[in-house]
Design a protein around this motif. Structure first.
Motif, PDB file in Angstrom:
ATOM      1  N   MET A   1     -80.290 -10.060 -33.830  1.00  0.00           N
ATOM      2  CA  MET A   1     -79.085  -9.293 -33.639  1.00  0.00           C
ATOM      3  C   MET A   1     -78.125  -9.604 -34.779  1.00  0.00           C
ATOM      4  N   ASN A   2     -77.351  -8.609 -35.179  1.00  0.00           N
ATOM      5  CA  ASN A   2     -76.346  -8.766 -36.227  1.00  0.00           C
ATOM      6  C   ASN A   2     -74.967  -8.636 -35.603  1.00  0.00           C
ATOM      7  N   ILE A   3     -74.148  -9.649 -35.783  1.00  0.00           N
ATOM      8  CA  ILE A   3     -72.794  -9.665 -35.254  1.00  0.00           C
ATOM      9  C   ILE A   3     -71.830  -9.662 -36.435  1.00  0.00           C
ATOM     10  N   LYS A   4     -70.882  -8.746 -36.395  1.00  0.00           N
ATOM     11  CA  LYS A   4     -69.850  -8.688 -37.427  1.00  0.00           C
ATOM     12  C   LYS A   4     -68.499  -8.852 -36.738  1.00  0.00           C
ATOM     13  N   ILE A   5     -67.646  -9.667 -37.319  1.00  0.00           N
ATOM     14  CA  ILE A   5     -66.290  -9.840 -36.813  1.00  0.00           C
ATOM     15  C   ILE A   5     -65.340  -9.431 -37.927  1.00  0.00           C
ATOM     16  N   ILE A   6     -64.591  -8.375 -37.667  1.00  0.00           N
ATOM     17  CA  ILE A   6     -63.602  -7.883 -38.631  1.00  0.00           C
ATOM     18  C   ILE A   6     -62.227  -8.265 -38.096  1.00  0.00           C
ATOM     19  N   SER A   7     -61.446  -8.939 -38.926  1.00  0.00           N
ATOM     20  CA  SER A   7     -60.111  -9.329 -38.491  1.00  0.00           C
ATOM     21  C   SER A   7     -59.101  -9.060 -39.590  1.00  0.00           C
ATOM     22  N   VAL A   8     -57.874  -8.841 -39.155  1.00  0.00           N
ATOM     23  CA  VAL A   8     -56.778  -8.548 -40.075  1.00  0.00           C
ATOM     24  C   VAL A   8     -56.087  -9.855 -40.449  1.00  0.00           C
ATOM     25  N   GLY A   9     -55.884 -10.049 -41.736  1.00  0.00           N
ATOM     26  CA  GLY A   9     -55.164 -11.218 -42.219  1.00  0.00           C
ATOM     27  C   GLY A   9     -56.087 -12.345 -42.613  1.00  0.00           C
ATOM     28  N   LYS A  10     -55.547 -13.231 -43.408  1.00  0.00           N
ATOM     29  CA  LYS A  10     -56.295 -14.379 -43.911  1.00  0.00           C
ATOM     30  C   LYS A  10     -56.048 -15.570 -42.999  1.00  0.00           C
ATOM     31  N   LEU A  11     -57.120 -16.221 -42.620  1.00  0.00           N
ATOM     32  CA  LEU A  11     -57.027 -17.408 -41.775  1.00  0.00           C
ATOM     33  C   LEU A  11     -56.735 -18.611 -42.668  1.00  0.00           C
ATOM     34  N   LYS A  12     -55.652 -19.329 -42.365  1.00  0.00           N
ATOM     35  CA  LYS A  12     -55.245 -20.449 -43.217  1.00  0.00           C
ATOM     36  C   LYS A  12     -55.344 -21.805 -42.518  1.00  0.00           C
ATOM     37  N   GLU A  13     -55.261 -21.825 -41.201  1.00  0.00           N
ATOM     38  CA  GLU A  13     -55.228 -23.081 -40.463  1.00  0.00           C
ATOM     39  C   GLU A  13     -56.599 -23.754 -40.496  1.00  0.00           C
ATOM     40  N   LYS A  14     -56.636 -24.971 -41.049  1.00  0.00           N
ATOM     41  CA  LYS A  14     -57.904 -25.688 -41.225  1.00  0.00           C
ATOM     42  C   LYS A  14     -58.610 -25.955 -39.910  1.00  0.00           C
ATOM     43  N   TYR A  15     -57.857 -26.320 -38.874  1.00  0.00           N
ATOM     44  CA  TYR A  15     -58.493 -26.639 -37.591  1.00  0.00           C
ATOM     45  C   TYR A  15     -59.175 -25.416 -36.990  1.00  0.00           C
ATOM     46  N   LEU A  16     -58.608 -24.225 -37.181  1.00  0.00           N
ATOM     47  CA  LEU A  16     -59.250 -23.010 -36.693  1.00  0.00           C
ATOM     48  C   LEU A  16     -60.491 -22.690 -37.527  1.00  0.00           C
ATOM     49  N   ILE A  17     -60.372 -22.835 -38.829  1.00  0.00           N
ATOM     50  CA  ILE A  17     -61.509 -22.580 -39.718  1.00  0.00           C
ATOM     51  C   ILE A  17     -62.669 -23.505 -39.358  1.00  0.00           C
ATOM     52  N   GLN A  18     -62.376 -24.778 -39.122  1.00  0.00           N
ATOM     53  CA  GLN A  18     -63.424 -25.740 -38.771  1.00  0.00           C
ATOM     54  C   GLN A  18     -64.096 -25.371 -37.449  1.00  0.00           C
ATOM     55  N   GLY A  19     -63.302 -24.994 -36.458  1.00  0.00           N
ATOM     56  CA  GLY A  19     -63.859 -24.605 -35.168  1.00  0.00           C
ATOM     57  C   GLY A  19     -64.726 -23.366 -35.269  1.00  0.00           C
ATOM     58  N   ILE A  20     -64.242 -22.370 -35.989  1.00  0.00           N
ATOM     59  CA  ILE A  20     -65.004 -21.133 -36.172  1.00  0.00           C
ATOM     60  C   ILE A  20     -66.301 -21.425 -36.908  1.00  0.00           C
ATOM     61  N   ASN A  21     -66.220 -22.215 -37.967  1.00  0.00           N
ATOM     62  CA  ASN A  21     -67.423 -22.553 -38.734  1.00  0.00           C
ATOM     63  C   ASN A  21     -68.460 -23.265 -37.871  1.00  0.00           C
ATOM     64  N   GLU A  22     -68.006 -24.124 -36.965  1.00  0.00           N
ATOM     65  CA  GLU A  22     -68.927 -24.838 -36.079  1.00  0.00           C
ATOM     66  C   GLU A  22     -69.671 -23.856 -35.172  1.00  0.00           C
ATOM     67  N   TYR A  23     -68.951 -22.906 -34.562  1.00  0.00           N
ATOM     68  CA  TYR A  23     -69.618 -21.955 -33.674  1.00  0.00           C
ATOM     69  C   TYR A  23     -70.496 -20.973 -34.451  1.00  0.00           C
ATOM     70  N   VAL A  24     -70.085 -20.591 -35.641  1.00  0.00           N
ATOM     71  CA  VAL A  24     -70.917 -19.717 -36.467  1.00  0.00           C
ATOM     72  C   VAL A  24     -72.223 -20.435 -36.803  1.00  0.00           C
ATOM     73  N   LYS A  25     -72.139 -21.717 -37.132  1.00  0.00           N
ATOM     74  CA  LYS A  25     -73.337 -22.502 -37.426  1.00  0.00           C
ATOM     75  C   LYS A  25     -74.268 -22.525 -36.206  1.00  0.00           C
ATOM     76  N   ARG A  26     -73.704 -22.751 -35.031  1.00  0.00           N
ATOM     77  CA  ARG A  26     -74.505 -22.770 -33.806  1.00  0.00           C
ATOM     78  C   ARG A  26     -75.114 -21.400 -33.510  1.00  0.00           C
ATOM     79  N   LEU A  27     -74.367 -20.359 -33.795  1.00  0.00           N
ATOM     80  CA  LEU A  27     -74.827 -18.987 -33.508  1.00  0.00           C
ATOM     81  C   LEU A  27     -75.987 -18.554 -34.390  1.00  0.00           C
TER      82      LEU A  27
END
Length: 159
Positions: A1-27
């Motif tokens: 399956m291919n999942i795309k997430i389109i969002s408006v704006g640039k994500l700057k908060e490191k803690y959010l980036i780290q959390g997202i990266n962790e779940y993307v890695k698991r996915l």
């Protein structure tokens, strides 16, 4: 399956980036994940209704340019349906069974999504009546997508 997430704006908060990266890695064990950020439209603090509509339309054009015709699109909207994690997992599973292997989730900017994006969406989904920062919604969304795949796999993560 291919999942795309389109969002408006640039994500700057490191803690959010780290959390997202962790779940993307698991996915990655379950799906190919693509994340796209489109620029937000700069706007003054106090906007008229017409100005708000213009901002959403400009952001909406950027979003729509990233969506292909065959993609099944979920718009994140407070007025959307509010499924349980199990119901969301079942829906994702059913889309795969129906041959809809390209699923796109759209997170708008601080003003929400344009009417054109809402019309293009196949479904609107909500994570409750509360308002969350759209940057935080990226983390919540990717965690729920991961949870859906784990539920569908019968894995213990969900509990």
């Amino acid at each position: 399956m291919n999942i795309k997430i389109i969002s408006v704006g640039k994500l700057k908060e490191k803690y959010l980036i780290q959390g997202i990266n962790e779940y993307v890695k698991r996915l990655q064990a379950y799906a190919k994940i693509e994340r796209i950020e489109v620029p937000d439209e700069k706007a003054p603090e106090n906007l008229s209704e017409a100005q708000m509509r213009q901002v959403k339309e400009k952001e909406g054009e950027r979003i729509l340019s990233k969506i292909k015709e065959q993609e099944y699109v979920y718009a994140l909207a407070i007025e959307g349906k509010n499924p349980t994690s199990e119901a969301f997992a079942k829906e994702i599973d059913q889309l795969g069974i129906q041959g809809k292997s390209q699923i796109t989730f759209v997170i708008g900017g601080s003003l929400g999504l344009s009417e054109a994006v809402m019309k293009r969406s196949n479904a609107q989904i909500s994570f409750g009546k509360m308002t969350y920062p759209h940057q935080l919604m990226r983390l919540i969304l990717v965690e729920q997508i991961y949870r859906a795949f784990r539920i569908n796999a019968g894995a213990p993560y969900h509990k």
